[in-house]
Motif scaffolding. Structure first.
Motif, PDB file in Angstrom:
ATOM      1  N   LEU A 451      49.879  -8.359  20.700  1.00  0.00           N
ATOM      2  CA  LEU A 451      49.206  -9.643  20.527  1.00  0.00           C
ATOM      3  C   LEU A 451      48.495  -9.728  19.177  1.00  0.00           C
ATOM      4  O   LEU A 451      48.453 -10.792  18.554  1.00  0.00           O
ATOM      5  CB  LEU A 451      48.207  -9.875  21.661  1.00  0.00           C
ATOM      6  CG  LEU A 451      48.836 -10.105  23.041  1.00  0.00           C
ATOM      7  CD1 LEU A 451      47.749 -10.196  24.103  1.00  0.00           C
ATOM      8  CD2 LEU A 451      49.676 -11.362  23.057  1.00  0.00           C
ATOM      9  N   GLU A 452      47.961  -8.615  18.735  1.00  0.00           N
ATOM     10  CA  GLU A 452      47.309  -8.592  17.429  1.00  0.00           C
ATOM     11  C   GLU A 452      48.330  -8.859  16.325  1.00  0.00           C
ATOM     12  O   GLU A 452      48.074  -9.614  15.378  1.00  0.00           O
ATOM     13  CB  GLU A 452      46.637  -7.241  17.220  1.00  0.00           C
ATOM     14  CG  GLU A 452      45.748  -7.189  15.984  1.00  0.00           C
ATOM     15  CD  GLU A 452      44.986  -5.872  15.902  1.00  0.00           C
ATOM     16  OE1 GLU A 452      45.639  -4.806  15.994  1.00  0.00           O
ATOM     17  OE2 GLU A 452      43.761  -5.901  15.781  1.00  0.00           O
ATOM     18  N   ARG A 453      49.512  -8.262  16.455  1.00  0.00           N
ATOM     19  CA  ARG A 453      50.552  -8.465  15.453  1.00  0.00           C
ATOM     20  C   ARG A 453      51.098  -9.900  15.496  1.00  0.00           C
ATOM     21  O   ARG A 453      51.356 -10.519  14.471  1.00  0.00           O
ATOM     22  CB  ARG A 453      51.678  -7.449  15.660  1.00  0.00           C
ATOM     23  CG  ARG A 453      51.276  -6.025  15.326  1.00  0.00           C
ATOM     24  CD  ARG A 453      52.231  -4.977  15.876  1.00  0.00           C
ATOM     25  NE  ARG A 453      53.559  -5.073  15.298  1.00  0.00           N
ATOM     26  CZ  ARG A 453      54.567  -4.252  15.637  1.00  0.00           C
ATOM     27  NH1 ARG A 453      54.375  -3.313  16.549  1.00  0.00           N
ATOM     28  NH2 ARG A 453      55.751  -4.395  15.073  1.00  0.00           N
ATOM     29  N   ARG A 454      51.267 -10.415  16.717  1.00  0.00           N
ATOM     30  CA  ARG A 454      51.833 -11.751  16.864  1.00  0.00           C
ATOM     31  C   ARG A 454      50.852 -12.835  16.413  1.00  0.00           C
ATOM     32  O   ARG A 454      51.182 -13.700  15.594  1.00  0.00           O
ATOM     33  CB  ARG A 454      52.216 -11.986  18.334  1.00  0.00           C
ATOM     34  CG  ARG A 454      52.762 -13.379  18.646  1.00  0.00           C
ATOM     35  CD  ARG A 454      54.165 -13.527  18.186  1.00  0.00           C
ATOM     36  NE  ARG A 454      54.781 -14.795  18.604  1.00  0.00           N
ATOM     37  CZ  ARG A 454      56.023 -15.137  18.341  1.00  0.00           C
ATOM     38  NH1 ARG A 454      56.796 -14.326  17.664  1.00  0.00           N
ATOM     39  NH2 ARG A 454      56.505 -16.296  18.741  1.00  0.00           N
ATOM     40  N   TYR A 455      49.638 -12.794  16.952  1.00  0.00           N
ATOM     41  CA  TYR A 455      48.712 -13.898  16.731  1.00  0.00           C
ATOM     42  C   TYR A 455      47.809 -13.714  15.524  1.00  0.00           C
ATOM     43  O   TYR A 455      47.149 -14.668  15.113  1.00  0.00           O
ATOM     44  CB  TYR A 455      47.916 -14.171  18.006  1.00  0.00           C
ATOM     45  CG  TYR A 455      48.824 -14.665  19.098  1.00  0.00           C
ATOM     46  CD1 TYR A 455      49.595 -15.799  18.910  1.00  0.00           C
ATOM     47  CD2 TYR A 455      48.959 -13.967  20.293  1.00  0.00           C
ATOM     48  CE1 TYR A 455      50.473 -16.238  19.891  1.00  0.00           C
ATOM     49  CE2 TYR A 455      49.818 -14.404  21.281  1.00  0.00           C
ATOM     50  CZ  TYR A 455      50.582 -15.539  21.072  1.00  0.00           C
ATOM     51  OH  TYR A 455      51.451 -15.974  22.036  1.00  0.00           O
ATOM     52  N   ALA A 486      40.320 -13.715  21.074  1.00  0.00           N
ATOM     53  CA  ALA A 486      38.971 -14.042  20.601  1.00  0.00           C
ATOM     54  C   ALA A 486      38.757 -13.501  19.191  1.00  0.00           C
ATOM     55  O   ALA A 486      38.141 -14.154  18.336  1.00  0.00           O
ATOM     56  CB  ALA A 486      37.930 -13.477  21.561  1.00  0.00           C
ATOM     57  N   GLU A 487      39.295 -12.297  18.925  1.00  0.00           N
ATOM     58  CA  GLU A 487      39.117 -11.688  17.602  1.00  0.00           C
ATOM     59  C   GLU A 487      39.790 -12.508  16.509  1.00  0.00           C
ATOM     60  O   GLU A 487      39.296 -12.574  15.380  1.00  0.00           O
ATOM     61  CB  GLU A 487      39.689 -10.267  17.602  1.00  0.00           C
ATOM     62  CG  GLU A 487      38.843  -9.267  18.385  1.00  0.00           C
ATOM     63  CD  GLU A 487      39.482  -7.887  18.371  1.00  0.00           C
ATOM     64  OE1 GLU A 487      40.392  -7.668  17.529  1.00  0.00           O
ATOM     65  OE2 GLU A 487      39.088  -7.050  19.201  1.00  0.00           O
ATOM     66  N   VAL A 488      40.937 -13.133  16.813  1.00  0.00           N
ATOM     67  CA  VAL A 488      41.663 -13.888  15.783  1.00  0.00           C
ATOM     68  C   VAL A 488      41.351 -15.378  15.843  1.00  0.00           C
ATOM     69  O   VAL A 488      41.971 -16.180  15.129  1.00  0.00           O
ATOM     70  CB  VAL A 488      43.190 -13.652  15.909  1.00  0.00           C
ATOM     71  CG1 VAL A 488      43.526 -12.188  15.701  1.00  0.00           C
ATOM     72  CG2 VAL A 488      43.715 -14.145  17.254  1.00  0.00           C
ATOM     73  N   GLY A 489      40.412 -15.770  16.700  1.00  0.00           N
ATOM     74  CA  GLY A 489      39.983 -17.160  16.740  1.00  0.00           C
ATOM     75  C   GLY A 489      40.876 -18.081  17.527  1.00  0.00           C
ATOM     76  O   GLY A 489      40.874 -19.299  17.294  1.00  0.00           O
ATOM     77  N   LEU A 490      41.654 -17.546  18.477  1.00  0.00           N
ATOM     78  CA  LEU A 490      42.549 -18.372  19.283  1.00  0.00           C
ATOM     79  C   LEU A 490      42.171 -18.332  20.762  1.00  0.00           C
ATOM     80  O   LEU A 490      43.023 -18.509  21.638  1.00  0.00           O
ATOM     81  CB  LEU A 490      44.009 -17.902  19.113  1.00  0.00           C
ATOM     82  CG  LEU A 490      44.612 -18.002  17.710  1.00  0.00           C
ATOM     83  CD1 LEU A 490      46.032 -17.440  17.702  1.00  0.00           C
ATOM     84  CD2 LEU A 490      44.624 -19.446  17.225  1.00  0.00           C
TER      85      LEU A 490
END
Length: 612
Positions: A451-455, A486-490
């Motif tokens: 999810l970190e890589r995708r988003y 939450a970390e990437v603002g989505l």
């Protein structure tokens, strides 16, 4: 290459003076862009002659209301001359992909037509082919569907007995295969046919695929007669069988045509607010079937607009037949064909009974395709609306992305992401992620990583944000996913987990919410649950397929690396020669000895260890 000078978009723009502009347009190949308000690109096109093509948009009478609507919005036209038509085609494709102009009608799957390939090997291979063309090979087509290709290959095997095996198999045969036993291959792998005879059969097969079936039958008949006269009755019988096989299939597939002709029949139909273009293909007088296609970006598109767009895009990448049949050939269509080729095919309306029957069949199939799409679209809309109600979303989720993790006891972990748009799976947007740097079997860490890589990219503006995210898993995976979003603002993106029910039985799934709400259990026959199950199962299939491939690759390397004397070079030679570890495992000691760098002792060691 340089664009024609354009006014500063920050200054007020006067009404477009088409007459003055056209005096500056060169008579060269190139690409033109119709620009509207706020510098928005309305249309991108290519031309063999820029001046002639761009001028056609500013005549008193335009080809369609859609074109008239676009021209009314034009504030300027940018042109880019190119060195060749091929360069213009490439530039046009790149600009359409990057700019997504509103008035470009797109047939996105046009390049997926299948072909028959005759390889450039010493003993050419007959094969089904999709994708880019390889240097040295010959390609015949396109065919409307895979059935038509496989039917033709079956006929060619039966008649000319050409090989269809991969080179890795062909180069390592020690005895003929089953296809030789059933007279579908002449056995060139073990020299049961000489090079000259095989080359003659290849030449006949190529002529047949070029639509010259009658010539092939005549040549075979002459060869049969000559063999009989010199009392070579075995060869005469073989030629007789070839002639019979060809004549049988030609009588069966000629439909109403009695000519060795290549014809494309194109019907464009507009119904229920949708346009469909159906292309039927006749090759060598044989009707090979048809293929309906729906344009994208086609709001307000008429049947004639769709026909013009299809012809321009299709014949830019596929060879033209000798004749093209459409219901009402227009001047605009003739101009498009003239730009695509210096020697265009003969364009005509159906005149004879066979041609009218072909056109009627093409139109009928286009209408049936529209009915089927309308039915599927209605069903998809119902399921999306049911999902919106079930999850209490403000709007139906148009774009849904689903994630799954697959591994075997922590080995070769792979994550999948599948995409559903407007209720339909979008295979071209699927992605797999190899997971590394985590403790084997830690599904939470794997989910966080994917999810970190995708988003992370989506948050940076490099991709589309989904309306709904599905996570194949329970509370733990959902919590991990929520933290990353939450970390990437989505964090505002809707998300649910799909937890398997008791005994992993379909229909007993629990839908897990990230905000702590009680899990939701939908009825087994609920349309919303069926949609979720379909997307979740596709994510699982895509993940496990990738995992098995990664695991097999890892195990191939490790098994061969464990054998003393098999270094990187010999390992590469073995895998290339036998097409993978399975081929190496089933090879005999004699087969292994034929591979470069493998002596008898090492071949015996490899054989014993892989069979042990």
């Amino acid at each position: 290459m340089s664009d024609a000078a354009a006014p500063d978009p920050r200054k007020p723009v006067a009404a477009f003076d088409a007459r003055a502009f056209l005096r500056t347009v060169p008579e060269e190949p190139g690409v033109y862009r119709m620009i509207g308000a706020e510098d928005r690109v309305l249309y991108v096109g290519k031309a063999k002659n820029l001046k002639r093509r761009v001028s056609s948009y500013f005549q008193k009478t335009l080809s369609s209301p859609r074109i008239a609507m676009m021209v009314a919005q034009v504030l300027r036209v940018d042109v880019t001359p190119t060195r060749s038509e091929a360069e213009a085609l490439l530039l046009e494709n790149n600009l359409i992909k990057s700019l997504a102009p509103r008035y470009n009608i797109l047939f996105r799957d046009d390049k997926s037509y299948p072909y028959i390939e005759l390889s450039g090997d010493e003993f050419p291979r007959l094969a089904y082919h999709r994708g880019a063309f390889a240097k040295g090979a010959r390609y015949f087509g396109p065919f409307p569907n895979s059935w038509a290709v496989r039917e033709s290959i079956h006929l060619l095997q039966k008649t000319f007995q050409l090989r269809t095996c991969e080179n890795s198999v062909f180069q390592n045969r020690s005895r003929p295969c089953l296809l030789y036993q059933i007279k579908r291959c002449s056995g060139p792998c073990v020299e049961l046919v000489d090079r000259e005879r095989y080359a003659a059969d290849v030449k006949l097969a190529a002529r047949f695929l070029d639509g010259r079936a009658s010539e092939v039958v005549d040549d075979l008949s002459a060869r049969m007669q000559a063999a009989a006269e010199r009392l070579d009755f075995e060869e005469a019988a073989a030629c007789r069988d070839q002639v019979r096989a060809l004549q049988a299939v030609l009588h069966r597939q000629f439909v109403d045509s009695r000519k060795d002709e290549d014809v494309d029949i194109i019907a464009a139909v507009e119904e229920q607010g949708m346009a469909c273009v159906n292309i039927a293909m006749v090759r060598g007088g044989r009707h090979l079937g048809d293929r309906p296609q729906f344009p994208g970006n086609a709001a307000g598109c008429s049947a004639e607009d769709a026909l013009l767009a299809f012809v321009e895009q299709h014949y830019a990448v596929h060879a033209m037949p000798a004749r093209l049949l459409v219901e009402a050939p227009s001047a605009a269509l003739r101009e498009v064909l003239a730009e695509l080729s210096d020697t265009p095919c003969a364009l005509a309306a159906p005149r004879f009974a066979a041609e009218k029957a072909w056109m009627e069949m093409a139109r009928k199939n286009a209408g049936l395709a529209i009915l089927a799409r309308a039915r599927d679209t209605g069903r998809a809309e119902q399921r999306l609306e049911a999902l919106r109600e079930a999850l209490d979303l403000p709007d139906p989720p148009r774009r849904i992305e689903c994630f799954d993790i697959s591994h075997t006891m922590g080995e070769a972990t792979v994550a999948s992401c599948v995409v559903c748009v407007d209720g339909q799976m979008k295979n071209s947007e699927y992605r797999r992620y190899n997971i590394t740097g985590i403790t084997g079997g830690d599904d939470f860490a794997a989910m966080r990583q994917v999810l970190e890589r995708r988003y992370g990219k989506v948050a940076a503006g490099e991709g589309l944000c989904p309306d709904l995210i599905l996570i194949d898993g329970g509370k733990g995976q959902v919590s991990a996913a929520r933290a990353i979003l939450a970390e990437v603002g989505l964090e505002s993106v809707a998300m649910i987990g799909v937890a398997k029910g008791e005994g992993r039985k379909p229909g007993l799934e629990s839908l897990i919410f990230p905000d702590g709400r009680e899990p939701l259990h939908l009825e087994p026959d609920a349309p919303a649950l069926h949609l979720i199950q379909e997307i979740r199962d596709e994510a699982h299939r895509f993940a496990i397929t990738g995992h098995r491939a990664r695991r097999a690759k890892a195990r191939i390397g490790s098994r061969l690396e464990d054998i003393p004397g098999v270094g990187p070079s010999r390992r590469r030679n073995l895998l290339a020669a036998f097409g993978g570890l399975d081929g190496v495992r089933t090879a005999t000691v004699e087969d292994l000895c034929r591979v470069e760098g493998i002596n008898a002792a090492l071949a015996q060691r490899i054989h014993d260890q892989l069979r042990g």
